[in-house]
Design an enzyme around this catalytic site. Structure first.
Site, PDB file in Angstrom:
ATOM      1  N   SER A  20       0.892  -1.412   0.092  1.00 35.90           N
ATOM      2  CA  SER A  20      -0.030  -0.028  -0.165  1.00 35.90           C
ATOM      3  C   SER A  20       0.762   1.252  -0.081  1.00 35.90           C
ATOM      4  O   SER A  20       0.579   2.038  -0.819  1.00 35.90           O
ATOM      5  CB  SER A  20      -0.903  -0.010   1.238  1.00 35.90           C
ATOM      6  OG  SER A  20      -1.836  -0.873   1.329  1.00 35.90           O
ATOM      7  N   GLY A  91      -5.446  -3.278  -7.912  1.00 38.15           N
ATOM      8  CA  GLY A  91      -6.772  -2.675  -7.467  1.00 38.15           C
ATOM      9  C   GLY A  91      -6.418  -1.347  -6.907  1.00 38.15           C
ATOM     10  O   GLY A  91      -7.041  -0.118  -6.952  1.00 38.15           O
ATOM     11  N   GLN A 166      -8.848   2.722  -0.348  1.00 30.27           N
ATOM     12  CA  GLN A 166      -8.677   3.206  -1.744  1.00 30.27           C
ATOM     13  C   GLN A 166      -9.597   4.336  -2.187  1.00 30.27           C
ATOM     14  O   GLN A 166      -9.240   5.112  -2.933  1.00 30.27           O
ATOM     15  CB  GLN A 166      -9.101   1.887  -2.611  1.00 30.27           C
ATOM     16  CG  GLN A 166      -8.007   0.796  -2.446  1.00 30.27           C
ATOM     17  CD  GLN A 166      -8.078  -0.356  -3.224  1.00 30.27           C
ATOM     18  OE1 GLN A 166      -9.130  -0.675  -3.935  1.00 30.27           O
ATOM     19  NE2 GLN A 166      -7.168  -1.485  -3.091  1.00 30.27           N
ATOM     20  N   ASP A 316      -7.460  -7.460   4.665  1.00 32.13           N
ATOM     21  CA  ASP A 316      -6.774  -8.470   3.615  1.00 32.13           C
ATOM     22  C   ASP A 316      -6.153  -9.640   4.422  1.00 32.13           C
ATOM     23  O   ASP A 316      -5.782 -10.631   3.742  1.00 32.13           O
ATOM     24  CB  ASP A 316      -5.549  -7.836   3.239  1.00 32.13           C
ATOM     25  CG  ASP A 316      -5.834  -6.777   2.083  1.00 32.13           C
ATOM     26  OD1 ASP A 316      -6.780  -6.723   1.334  1.00 32.13           O
ATOM     27  OD2 ASP A 316      -5.188  -5.783   2.096  1.00 32.13           O
ATOM     28  N   LYS A 343     -12.873  -8.528  -3.691  1.00 30.94           N
ATOM     29  CA  LYS A 343     -11.244  -8.437  -3.792  1.00 30.94           C
ATOM     30  C   LYS A 343     -10.676  -9.263  -5.134  1.00 30.94           C
ATOM     31  O   LYS A 343     -11.431  -9.257  -5.944  1.00 30.94           O
ATOM     32  CB  LYS A 343     -10.664  -8.999  -2.604  1.00 30.94           C
ATOM     33  CG  LYS A 343     -11.076  -8.256  -1.228  1.00 30.94           C
ATOM     34  CD  LYS A 343     -10.403  -6.763  -1.339  1.00 30.94           C
ATOM     35  CE  LYS A 343     -11.020  -5.981  -0.196  1.00 30.94           C
ATOM     36  NZ  LYS A 343     -10.578  -4.454  -0.351  1.00 30.94           N
ATOM     37  N   ARG A 347     -13.495 -13.466  -2.048  1.00 28.81           N
ATOM     38  CA  ARG A 347     -12.664 -14.258  -1.098  1.00 28.81           C
ATOM     39  C   ARG A 347     -13.455 -14.947  -0.258  1.00 28.81           C
ATOM     40  O   ARG A 347     -12.997 -15.751   0.604  1.00 28.81           O
ATOM     41  CB  ARG A 347     -11.804 -13.025  -0.341  1.00 28.81           C
ATOM     42  CG  ARG A 347     -10.507 -12.898  -1.065  1.00 28.81           C
ATOM     43  CD  ARG A 347      -9.413 -11.995  -0.382  1.00 28.81           C
ATOM     44  NE  ARG A 347      -8.486 -11.824  -1.221  1.00 28.81           N
ATOM     45  CZ  ARG A 347      -7.620 -10.716  -0.993  1.00 28.81           C
ATOM     46  NH1 ARG A 347      -7.901  -9.706  -0.225  1.00 28.81           N
ATOM     47  NH2 ARG A 347      -6.667 -10.434  -2.163  1.00 28.81           N
ATOM     48  N   ARG A 389      -3.509 -13.661  -2.159  1.00 28.12           N
ATOM     49  CA  ARG A 389      -3.713 -14.060  -0.490  1.00 28.12           C
ATOM     50  C   ARG A 389      -4.231 -15.509  -0.143  1.00 28.12           C
ATOM     51  O   ARG A 389      -4.074 -16.133   0.598  1.00 28.12           O
ATOM     52  CB  ARG A 389      -4.680 -13.090  -0.052  1.00 28.12           C
ATOM     53  CG  ARG A 389      -4.042 -11.610  -0.220  1.00 28.12           C
ATOM     54  CD  ARG A 389      -4.334 -10.632   1.044  1.00 28.12           C
ATOM     55  NE  ARG A 389      -3.779  -9.359   0.642  1.00 28.12           N
ATOM     56  CZ  ARG A 389      -2.860  -8.518   0.698  1.00 28.12           C
ATOM     57  NH1 ARG A 389      -1.650  -9.145   1.332  1.00 28.12           N
ATOM     58  NH2 ARG A 389      -2.432  -7.393   0.489  1.00 28.12           N
TER      59      ARG A 389
END
Ligand code: S3P
Length: 429
Positions: A20, A91, A166, A316, A343, A347, A389
């Site tokens: 990030s 993303g 975001q 996350d 995501k 997920r 992930r």
């Protein structure tokens, strides 16, 4: 790739650089007029997409050993790129970059990415940018590819519908070139790296509860950014250490900004043994990104309930909460995590189907999942669905399982943590 049951992880490992913060450093570097030196920039597929994007927009990017130096174009002078900007799988790049592009009066830009990006919504950033005066045209009104037409922007007050760092960051970046002070409200706190970096860049920015106000400016004054280790990437190592009997490991250089350590607080509530100085929750805006060492050991876990307001601070890492839940006594429930559906993959489906196939007693809910734990995992095969992930969760599940796990699509880890498998191998040997 197969991951066999491990006998324990031990040793010292340095967390990979924060994804990030790397994205933000490259973007703010491109928006600044003077060169910005970024120490510890993450070298991974997602953050390389960001370097390629800012180069296409006229920034000069030089790699100097471990560091990256970006000489930007200034706030309003991004160059017309010759082609569509490819955000790859990133993303964060897709949602933050339009904040800058929206301020490029009279120019237009097209953004696109991979098949995962094409199912991720952009209407959430289009709405505030349109209110500020930009024009956004997206496929079916909400998906990439999409076009951003820049304009002279108006300052606005905007309330986010979902707590998304975001979207918040996109508005804050656009606000820099608007005609006054812009305020963004979020329903729950989300990561605040953009706010911290803007404060360091000399921008007039302040927080009042769940609202952030940023004053427009002519330039960013940011000569150096040091990127700490990524708490989300480190969480995979932490989980492996907690779950595999006999483990004891030290993870160095972990970013412990409190808006990123929700997972560690949840794990401590589950009785996980993770020692380290975490930043305390702060009301005021801080400019620094604190780091700490995490000392992790195997131990017995208890189930827990993750409430909606905790979700953005551990977003996350929620797949790992499900994995921990398989080994914990009692039930582990995650609520209010509907965002997981949009995501890099869905997920909720990926975690429930994936861990279910390895022997977990887990079910999906509309907005999260519930795991009945205490019996660990047998093992089997898990499909990462192109999601880094899920791939890394599968690997950790394998080390902690009774029979081992085969991960289909382990290469997905390259978007955020290219050294993951070699770090695990070293810690297990
Ligand atoms: C990120 C914010 C989160 C997170 C993503 C990175 C960021 O997304 O899931 O991996 O760098 O701002 P949302 O803001 O959409 O929740």
């Amino acid at each position: 790739m197969r991951f066999e049951p491990a006998r324990g992880l031990s040793g010292v490992v340095r967390a990979p650089s924060d994804k990030s913060i790397s994205h933000r450093a490259a973007l703010l570097g491109a928006m600044a007029s003077e060169p910005v030196r970024i120490e510890g920039y993450l070298h991974a597929a997602d953050t390389h997409s960001t370097l390629a994007a800012v180069r296409a927009l006229g920034a000069l990017v030089e790699e100097r050993g471990e560091d990256v130096v970006v000489r930007g174009t200034g706030l309003r002078e991004a160059r017309d790129p010759e082609a569509t900007i490819d955000v790859g799988n990133a993303g964060t790049l897709m949602r933050l970059l339009p904040g800058w592009l929206a301020a490029q009066d009279g120019r237009s830009f097209t953004l696109d990415g991979d098949s995962s990006i094409r199912r991720r919504p952009v209407d959430r950033i289009a709405e505030p940018l349109i209110q500020m005066g930009a024009t956004i045209e997206a496929r079916d009104g909400r998906f990439p590819p999409f076009e951003v037409q820049g304009a002279r922007l108006r300052a606005i007050s905007y309330e986010l519908e979902v707590a998304s760092a975001q979207v918040k960051s996109c508005v804050l970046l656009a606000a820099l070139a608007a005609d006054g002070a812009t305020t963004v409200g979020e329903p729950a706190r989300s990561r605040d790296h953009t706010e911290r970096m803007l404060l360091r860049a000399g921008v007039g920015i302040h927080r009042n509860g769940h609202h952030v106000t940023v004053v427009n400016t002519d330039e960013l004054l940011l000569d150096r950014v040091t990127v700490p280790g990524d708490a989300s990437s480190a969480a995979f190592l932490v989980t492996a250490g907690v779950l595999v009997p006999g483990s004891r490991l030290l993870i160095q250089n972990v970013g412990v900004n409190w808006t990123r350590t929700g997972f560690l607080r949840i794990l401590r509530r589950m009785q996980g043994i993770v020692l380290g100085d975490l930043e305390e929750e702060t009301g005021d805006l801080l400019a620094e990104e604190p780091i700490s060492e995490l000392d992790v050991a195997h131990g017995v876990l208890e189930g827990t309930v993750v409430e909606p307001e905790e979700v953005p601070l551990a977003i996350d890492e929620l797949p790992l909460v499900a994995l921990l839940g398989c080994f914990a006594e009692g039930e582990t429930v995650v609520r209010g995590a509907h965002e997981l559906r949009v995501k890099e993959s869905d997920r909720i489906a990926g975690v429930v189907d994936g861990l279910g196939a390895l022997g977990a007693d887990i079910e999906a809910t509309d907005e999260g999942f519930a795991v009945r734990g205490g019996r660990g995992l047998r093992g089997g095969t898990i499909d990462a669905r192109g999601d880094h992930r899920l791939a890394m969760m599968g690997a950790v599940a394998g080390l902690a399982s009774r029979e081992g796990v085969e991960v289909i699509g382990m290469d997905a880890a390259a978007v955020s943590y290219p050294g993951f498998v070699s770090d695990l191998e070293r810690l297990c040997s």
